[in-house]
Scaffold this motif. Sequence first.
Motif, PDB file in Angstrom:
ATOM      1  N   ARG A 120       0.581  -0.783   0.133  1.00 13.14           N
ATOM      2  CA  ARG A 120      -0.069  -0.151   0.035  1.00 13.14           C
ATOM      3  C   ARG A 120       0.558   1.267  -0.289  1.00 13.14           C
ATOM      4  N   ASN A 121       2.202   1.045   0.221  1.00 13.92           N
ATOM      5  CA  ASN A 121       2.836   2.164  -0.018  1.00 13.92           C
ATOM      6  C   ASN A 121       3.669   2.430  -0.679  1.00 13.92           C
ATOM      7  N   TYR A 122       3.455   1.678  -1.699  1.00  7.30           N
ATOM      8  CA  TYR A 122       4.079   1.471  -3.456  1.00  7.30           C
ATOM      9  C   TYR A 122       2.859   2.611  -4.771  1.00  7.30           C
ATOM     10  N   ALA A 123       3.405   3.236  -5.198  1.00 12.32           N
ATOM     11  CA  ALA A 123       2.801   3.416  -6.867  1.00 12.32           C
ATOM     12  C   ALA A 123       3.549   2.381  -7.501  1.00 12.32           C
ATOM     13  N   MET A 124       1.993   2.240  -8.479  1.00 11.68           N
ATOM     14  CA  MET A 124       2.470   1.453  -9.532  1.00 11.68           C
ATOM     15  C   MET A 124       2.238   1.716 -10.446  1.00 11.68           C
ATOM     16  N   GLY A 125       2.747   0.997 -12.026  1.00 11.87           N
ATOM     17  CA  GLY A 125       2.220   0.989 -13.489  1.00 11.87           C
ATOM     18  C   GLY A 125       2.042   0.042 -13.974  1.00 11.87           C
ATOM     19  N   TRP A 126       2.477   0.263 -14.993  1.00  8.43           N
ATOM     20  CA  TRP A 126       1.955  -1.288 -15.780  1.00  8.43           C
ATOM     21  C   TRP A 126       2.875  -0.835 -17.393  1.00  8.43           C
ATOM     22  N   PHE A 127       4.077  -1.045 -17.972  1.00  5.05           N
ATOM     23  CA  PHE A 127       4.821  -0.658 -19.319  1.00  5.05           C
ATOM     24  C   PHE A 127       4.098  -1.144 -20.183  1.00  5.05           C
ATOM     25  N   ARG A 128       5.174  -1.369 -21.037  1.00 11.95           N
ATOM     26  CA  ARG A 128       5.163  -2.376 -22.595  1.00 11.95           C
ATOM     27  C   ARG A 128       6.486  -2.464 -22.862  1.00 11.95           C
ATOM     28  N   GLN A 129       6.439  -3.030 -23.784  1.00 11.37           N
ATOM     29  CA  GLN A 129       7.833  -3.459 -24.978  1.00 11.37           C
ATOM     30  C   GLN A 129       7.044  -4.433 -26.287  1.00 11.37           C
ATOM     31  N   ALA A 130       7.040  -4.149 -26.949  1.00  8.80           N
ATOM     32  CA  ALA A 130       6.795  -4.675 -28.617  1.00  8.80           C
ATOM     33  C   ALA A 130       8.493  -5.275 -28.940  1.00  8.80           C
ATOM     34  N   LYS A 177      -5.925  -3.754 -29.716  1.00  3.63           N
ATOM     35  CA  LYS A 177      -6.035  -3.958 -31.758  1.00  3.63           C
ATOM     36  C   LYS A 177      -4.098  -4.668 -31.663  1.00  3.63           C
ATOM     37  N   PRO A 178      -4.144  -4.971 -32.517  1.00  2.00           N
ATOM     38  CA  PRO A 178      -2.496  -5.610 -33.166  1.00  2.00           C
ATOM     39  C   PRO A 178      -1.495  -5.107 -32.603  1.00  2.00           C
ATOM     40  N   GLU A 179      -1.425  -4.327 -32.697  1.00  2.00           N
ATOM     41  CA  GLU A 179      -0.470  -3.082 -31.962  1.00  2.00           C
ATOM     42  C   GLU A 179      -0.025  -3.147 -30.473  1.00  2.00           C
ATOM     43  N   ASP A 180      -0.981  -3.685 -29.777  1.00  2.00           N
ATOM     44  CA  ASP A 180      -1.116  -3.468 -28.017  1.00  2.00           C
ATOM     45  C   ASP A 180      -0.266  -4.548 -28.286  1.00  2.00           C
ATOM     46  N   THR A 181       0.506  -5.858 -29.130  1.00  2.00           N
ATOM     47  CA  THR A 181       0.761  -6.827 -28.936  1.00  2.00           C
ATOM     48  C   THR A 181       2.408  -6.682 -28.134  1.00  2.00           C
ATOM     49  N   ALA A 182       2.641  -6.979 -27.073  1.00  2.00           N
ATOM     50  CA  ALA A 182       3.826  -6.700 -26.488  1.00  2.00           C
ATOM     51  C   ALA A 182       4.014  -7.662 -25.153  1.00  2.00           C
ATOM     52  N   GLY A 236       7.433  -9.918 -16.536  1.00  2.00           N
ATOM     53  CA  GLY A 236       6.795  -9.898 -17.383  1.00  2.00           C
ATOM     54  C   GLY A 236       5.873 -10.760 -18.170  1.00  2.00           C
ATOM     55  N   THR A 237       4.614 -10.074 -18.830  1.00  2.00           N
ATOM     56  CA  THR A 237       3.805 -11.434 -19.295  1.00  2.00           C
ATOM     57  C   THR A 237       3.502 -11.104 -21.450  1.00  2.00           C
ATOM     58  N   GLN A 238       3.666 -11.717 -21.591  1.00  2.00           N
ATOM     59  CA  GLN A 238       2.992 -11.464 -23.566  1.00  2.00           C
ATOM     60  C   GLN A 238       2.034 -11.889 -23.717  1.00  2.00           C
ATOM     61  N   VAL A 239       1.742 -10.137 -24.702  1.00  2.00           N
ATOM     62  CA  VAL A 239       0.045 -10.305 -24.515  1.00  2.00           C
ATOM     63  C   VAL A 239       0.013 -10.568 -26.473  1.00  2.00           C
ATOM     64  N   THR A 240      -0.407 -10.592 -27.030  1.00  2.00           N
ATOM     65  CA  THR A 240      -0.157 -11.371 -27.893  1.00  2.00           C
ATOM     66  C   THR A 240      -1.321 -11.029 -29.005  1.00  2.00           C
ATOM     67  N   VAL A 241      -1.629  -9.818 -29.614  1.00  2.00           N
ATOM     68  CA  VAL A 241      -3.859  -9.398 -30.195  1.00  2.00           C
ATOM     69  C   VAL A 241      -3.725  -9.915 -32.003  1.00  2.00           C
ATOM     70  N   SER A 242      -3.672 -10.582 -32.347  1.00  2.00           N
ATOM     71  CA  SER A 242      -4.068 -11.599 -33.458  1.00  2.00           C
ATOM     72  C   SER A 242      -5.023 -10.510 -34.350  1.00  2.00           C
ATOM     73  N   SER A 243      -4.643  -9.747 -35.953  1.00  2.00           N
ATOM     74  CA  SER A 243      -5.712 -10.222 -37.097  1.00  2.00           C
ATOM     75  C   SER A 243      -6.830 -10.592 -37.157  1.00  2.00           C
TER      76      SER A 243
END
Length: 123
Positions: free
Chosen positions: A30-40, A87-92, A116-123
Amino acid sequence: QVQLVESGGGLVQAGGSLRLSCAASGRSFRNYAMGWFRQAPGKEREFVATISLNGGHTVYADSMKGRFTISRDNAKNTVYLQMNSLKPEDTAVYYCAARPFTIATDEADFGSWGQGTQVTVSS
């Protein structure tokens, strides 16, 4: 520092949804601010969203506004990223990060990272 473990990634069709989770160890979550980042592939890591200690303040990257929602449950030591209209561009690879107290959008300000956890969005 806090230890972080992401989960919930996978393969989804364009227009679909996923919810990522990030479980934190330790009793000071509860003393930590949290963030999400991604890398394609072939790109630098970029900011996605961040949330304050009690969840009352959130900031999103412009391209995620209206589609992604960051939230946290301090009782469960977990932060979430709900991703809709993917969207496919969210793949990262999506990373969870933590920093003491105040939110930030620059990855250099975060000292604790998950694997990290992989997210793959297919078109």
